[in-house]
Design a protein around this motif. Sequence first.
Motif, PDB file in Angstrom:
ATOM      1  N   PRO A  79       0.832  -1.210   0.000  1.00  0.00           N
ATOM      2  CA  PRO A  79       0.000   0.000   0.000  1.00  0.00           C
ATOM      3  C   PRO A  79       0.867   1.260   0.000  1.00  0.00           C
ATOM      4  O   PRO A  79       2.038   1.227   0.410  1.00  0.00           O
ATOM      5  N   ASP A  80       0.297   2.360  -0.458  1.00  0.00           N
ATOM      6  CA  ASP A  80       1.053   3.611  -0.571  1.00  0.00           C
ATOM      7  C   ASP A  80       1.656   4.056   0.753  1.00  0.00           C
ATOM      8  O   ASP A  80       2.740   4.653   0.771  1.00  0.00           O
ATOM      9  N   ILE A  81       0.993   3.766   1.857  1.00  0.00           N
ATOM     10  CA  ILE A  81       1.500   4.207   3.165  1.00  0.00           C
ATOM     11  C   ILE A  81       2.864   3.579   3.461  1.00  0.00           C
ATOM     12  O   ILE A  81       3.719   4.181   4.116  1.00  0.00           O
ATOM     13  N   ILE A  82       3.097   2.375   2.935  1.00  0.00           N
ATOM     14  CA  ILE A  82       4.393   1.706   3.092  1.00  0.00           C
ATOM     15  C   ILE A  82       5.394   2.289   2.097  1.00  0.00           C
ATOM     16  O   ILE A  82       6.534   2.611   2.452  1.00  0.00           O
ATOM     17  N   LEU A  83       4.992   2.448   0.852  1.00  0.00           N
ATOM     18  CA  LEU A  83       5.889   2.983  -0.176  1.00  0.00           C
ATOM     19  C   LEU A  83       6.344   4.402   0.163  1.00  0.00           C
ATOM     20  O   LEU A  83       7.469   4.800  -0.170  1.00  0.00           O
ATOM     21  N   ASP A  84       5.489   5.157   0.833  1.00  0.00           N
ATOM     22  CA  ASP A  84       5.822   6.535   1.213  1.00  0.00           C
ATOM     23  C   ASP A  84       7.009   6.619   2.160  1.00  0.00           C
ATOM     24  O   ASP A  84       7.660   7.658   2.254  1.00  0.00           O
ATOM     25  N   ARG A  85       7.286   5.534   2.876  1.00  0.00           N
ATOM     26  CA  ARG A  85       8.393   5.538   3.853  1.00  0.00           C
ATOM     27  C   ARG A  85       9.742   5.222   3.212  1.00  0.00           C
ATOM     28  O   ARG A  85      10.765   5.275   3.878  1.00  0.00           O
ATOM     29  N   LEU A  86       9.726   4.871   1.931  1.00  0.00           N
ATOM     30  CA  LEU A  86      10.954   4.480   1.248  1.00  0.00           C
ATOM     31  C   LEU A  86      11.582   5.661   0.525  1.00  0.00           C
ATOM     32  O   LEU A  86      10.908   6.616   0.167  1.00  0.00           O
ATOM     33  N   ASP A  87      12.891   5.566   0.300  1.00  0.00           N
ATOM     34  CA  ASP A  87      13.597   6.621  -0.425  1.00  0.00           C
ATOM     35  C   ASP A  87      13.371   6.525  -1.930  1.00  0.00           C
ATOM     36  O   ASP A  87      13.398   7.527  -2.636  1.00  0.00           O
ATOM     37  N   PHE A  88      13.174   5.302  -2.415  1.00  0.00           N
ATOM     38  CA  PHE A  88      12.935   5.099  -3.853  1.00  0.00           C
ATOM     39  C   PHE A  88      12.341   3.713  -4.057  1.00  0.00           C
ATOM     40  O   PHE A  88      12.410   2.855  -3.176  1.00  0.00           O
ATOM     41  N   VAL A  89      11.740   3.521  -5.229  1.00  0.00           N
ATOM     42  CA  VAL A  89      11.088   2.248  -5.572  1.00  0.00           C
ATOM     43  C   VAL A  89      11.488   1.861  -6.995  1.00  0.00           C
ATOM     44  O   VAL A  89      11.371   2.665  -7.921  1.00  0.00           O
ATOM     45  N   ILE A  90      11.976   0.627  -7.146  1.00  0.00           N
ATOM     46  CA  ILE A  90      12.161   0.036  -8.478  1.00  0.00           C
ATOM     47  C   ILE A  90      10.970  -0.885  -8.711  1.00  0.00           C
ATOM     48  O   ILE A  90      10.712  -1.784  -7.909  1.00  0.00           O
ATOM     49  N   ALA A  91      10.240  -0.664  -9.787  1.00  0.00           N
ATOM     50  CA  ALA A  91       9.094  -1.512 -10.129  1.00  0.00           C
ATOM     51  C   ALA A  91       9.511  -2.484 -11.225  1.00  0.00           C
ATOM     52  O   ALA A  91      10.053  -2.066 -12.255  1.00  0.00           O
ATOM     53  N   SER A  92       9.283  -3.785 -10.986  1.00  0.00           N
ATOM     54  CA  SER A  92       9.721  -4.823 -11.928  1.00  0.00           C
ATOM     55  C   SER A  92       8.657  -5.896 -12.065  1.00  0.00           C
ATOM     56  O   SER A  92       7.892  -6.152 -11.130  1.00  0.00           O
ATOM     57  N   VAL A  93       8.668  -6.557 -13.217  1.00  0.00           N
ATOM     58  CA  VAL A  93       7.807  -7.723 -13.444  1.00  0.00           C
ATOM     59  C   VAL A  93       8.616  -8.989 -13.182  1.00  0.00           C
ATOM     60  O   VAL A  93       9.725  -9.143 -13.691  1.00  0.00           O
ATOM     61  N   HIS A  94       8.048  -9.891 -12.369  1.00  0.00           N
ATOM     62  CA  HIS A  94       8.689 -11.195 -12.115  1.00  0.00           C
ATOM     63  C   HIS A  94       7.738 -12.363 -12.367  1.00  0.00           C
ATOM     64  O   HIS A  94       8.133 -13.516 -12.228  1.00  0.00           O
ATOM     65  N   SER A  95       6.483 -12.076 -12.687  1.00  0.00           N
ATOM     66  CA  SER A  95       5.510 -13.139 -12.917  1.00  0.00           C
ATOM     67  C   SER A  95       4.609 -12.726 -14.086  1.00  0.00           C
ATOM     68  O   SER A  95       4.530 -11.542 -14.420  1.00  0.00           O
ATOM     69  N   GLY A  96       3.944 -13.700 -14.682  1.00  0.00           N
ATOM     70  CA  GLY A  96       3.081 -13.377 -15.825  1.00  0.00           C
ATOM     71  C   GLY A  96       3.848 -12.755 -16.966  1.00  0.00           C
ATOM     72  O   GLY A  96       3.358 -11.864 -17.671  1.00  0.00           O
ATOM     73  N   ILE A  97       5.074 -13.225 -17.182  1.00  0.00           N
ATOM     74  CA  ILE A  97       5.985 -12.601 -18.151  1.00  0.00           C
ATOM     75  C   ILE A  97       5.504 -12.805 -19.588  1.00  0.00           C
ATOM     76  O   ILE A  97       5.767 -11.986 -20.463  1.00  0.00           O
ATOM     77  N   LYS A  98       4.748 -13.875 -19.834  1.00  0.00           N
ATOM     78  CA  LYS A  98       4.272 -14.167 -21.197  1.00  0.00           C
ATOM     79  C   LYS A  98       2.868 -13.617 -21.450  1.00  0.00           C
ATOM     80  O   LYS A  98       2.184 -14.039 -22.378  1.00  0.00           O
ATOM     81  N   MET A  99       2.466 -12.677 -20.637  1.00  0.00           N
ATOM     82  CA  MET A  99       1.163 -12.027 -20.815  1.00  0.00           C
ATOM     83  C   MET A  99       1.028 -11.453 -22.229  1.00  0.00           C
ATOM     84  O   MET A  99       2.016 -11.026 -22.827  1.00  0.00           O
ATOM     85  N   GLU A 100      -0.184 -11.470 -22.732  1.00  0.00           N
ATOM     86  CA  GLU A 100      -0.474 -10.961 -24.086  1.00  0.00           C
ATOM     87  C   GLU A 100      -0.099  -9.468 -24.190  1.00  0.00           C
ATOM     88  O   GLU A 100      -0.194  -8.720 -23.225  1.00  0.00           O
ATOM     89  N   ARG A 101       0.361  -9.066 -25.368  1.00  0.00           N
ATOM     90  CA  ARG A 101       0.973  -7.747 -25.591  1.00  0.00           C
ATOM     91  C   ARG A 101       0.129  -6.580 -25.069  1.00  0.00           C
ATOM     92  O   ARG A 101       0.618  -5.722 -24.337  1.00  0.00           O
ATOM     93  N   GLU A 102      -1.138  -6.537 -25.438  1.00  0.00           N
ATOM     94  CA  GLU A 102      -1.968  -5.393 -25.050  1.00  0.00           C
ATOM     95  C   GLU A 102      -2.165  -5.343 -23.540  1.00  0.00           C
ATOM     96  O   GLU A 102      -2.103  -4.273 -22.920  1.00  0.00           O
ATOM     97  N   GLN A 103      -2.361  -6.507 -22.954  1.00  0.00           N
ATOM     98  CA  GLN A 103      -2.555  -6.586 -21.506  1.00  0.00           C
ATOM     99  C   GLN A 103      -1.280  -6.187 -20.763  1.00  0.00           C
ATOM    100  O   GLN A 103      -1.312  -5.451 -19.770  1.00  0.00           O
ATOM    101  N   MET A 104      -0.122  -6.671 -21.252  1.00  0.00           N
ATOM    102  CA  MET A 104       1.162  -6.327 -20.626  1.00  0.00           C
ATOM    103  C   MET A 104       1.422  -4.829 -20.737  1.00  0.00           C
ATOM    104  O   MET A 104       1.893  -4.190 -19.792  1.00  0.00           O
ATOM    105  N   THR A 105       1.099  -4.252 -21.890  1.00  0.00           N
ATOM    106  CA  THR A 105       1.302  -2.808 -22.072  1.00  0.00           C
ATOM    107  C   THR A 105       0.458  -2.020 -21.076  1.00  0.00           C
ATOM    108  O   THR A 105       0.957  -1.096 -20.415  1.00  0.00           O
ATOM    109  N   LYS A 106      -0.813  -2.390 -20.933  1.00  0.00           N
ATOM    110  CA  LYS A 106      -1.694  -1.710 -19.963  1.00  0.00           C
ATOM    111  C   LYS A 106      -1.166  -1.879 -18.541  1.00  0.00           C
ATOM    112  O   LYS A 106      -1.198  -0.936 -17.738  1.00  0.00           O
ATOM    113  N   ARG A 107      -0.706  -3.070 -18.226  1.00  0.00           N
ATOM    114  CA  ARG A 107      -0.161  -3.370 -16.890  1.00  0.00           C
ATOM    115  C   ARG A 107       1.020  -2.453 -16.560  1.00  0.00           C
ATOM    116  O   ARG A 107       1.089  -1.864 -15.483  1.00  0.00           O
ATOM    117  N   LEU A 108       1.933  -2.316 -17.522  1.00  0.00           N
ATOM    118  CA  LEU A 108       3.137  -1.521 -17.282  1.00  0.00           C
ATOM    119  C   LEU A 108       2.822  -0.031 -17.264  1.00  0.00           C
ATOM    120  O   LEU A 108       3.398   0.722 -16.470  1.00  0.00           O
TER     121      LEU A 108
END
Length: 246
Positions: free
Chosen positions: A102-131
């Motif tokens: 939740p944002d309340i946890i992320l707010d306490r951090l100095d920075f955030v790296i967002a990465s995909v580690h699951s659902g890597i073969k998701m369909e192109r349009e869905q993956m684009t919307k996700r990212l």
Amino acid sequence: VSGRLPNLIQLREVKGLFHVHTNYSDGLNTLEEVVVASINAGYEYVGITDHSQSAFYAGGLKENDLADQRAEIEKLRLKYPQIGIYCGVESDIKADGSLDYPDIILDRLDFVIASVHSGIKMEREQMTKRLIKALSHPKVTMFGHPTNRLLLGREGSSMDLQAILEVALEHKVILELNASPARLDLDWRHLKQVKDMGLLVSINPDAHRLESLADINFGIAIARKGWLEKNDVFNTRSRYQVEAYL
């Protein structure tokens, strides 16, 4: 000037590292060992990013683990004032594009790296919307290993990279050039486009052991192949500049 060759980035221009794992998740070394190794390598700062809670296979941090790590970082800042130690996380981008805390946890951090580690073969349009959804989140600082490829292992995810880069630019998200020799992601062939768009790149080792801090060398080689210069790369900035940015 037409035909001018760029003044390509050099290793000595890198002032610090982001995307370093410790034994809080799936790294081999303690937080203090990482800090000492970074000092010994001459860096001005190090950004700690263990895996988030969805990455249970990698010992991802529950909210209380993240709080414990933050407290240890505060102690190490007092013990080692000569280096900036930044408390971050490598947050999984969930299937719906939301982040892992939740944002309340992320707010306490100095920075955030967002990465995909699951659902890597998701369909192109869905993956684009996700990212696009993930990179639009105001707490995301960097986009980790953007295409999710593993060299000699798997192809990258199918996505509309141009649309994603435009969203990253709009939300001032820094693109990672993941220097792990298994990834080298973002690929050098995209780096000229990234540079021309005015996006910042951070060359990150994604280190899971002390020896892998030196993988930054591979990242520098790829950055040079993609014609990146010092000013295109976030972690050529001084500790003062990085702290002002964060």
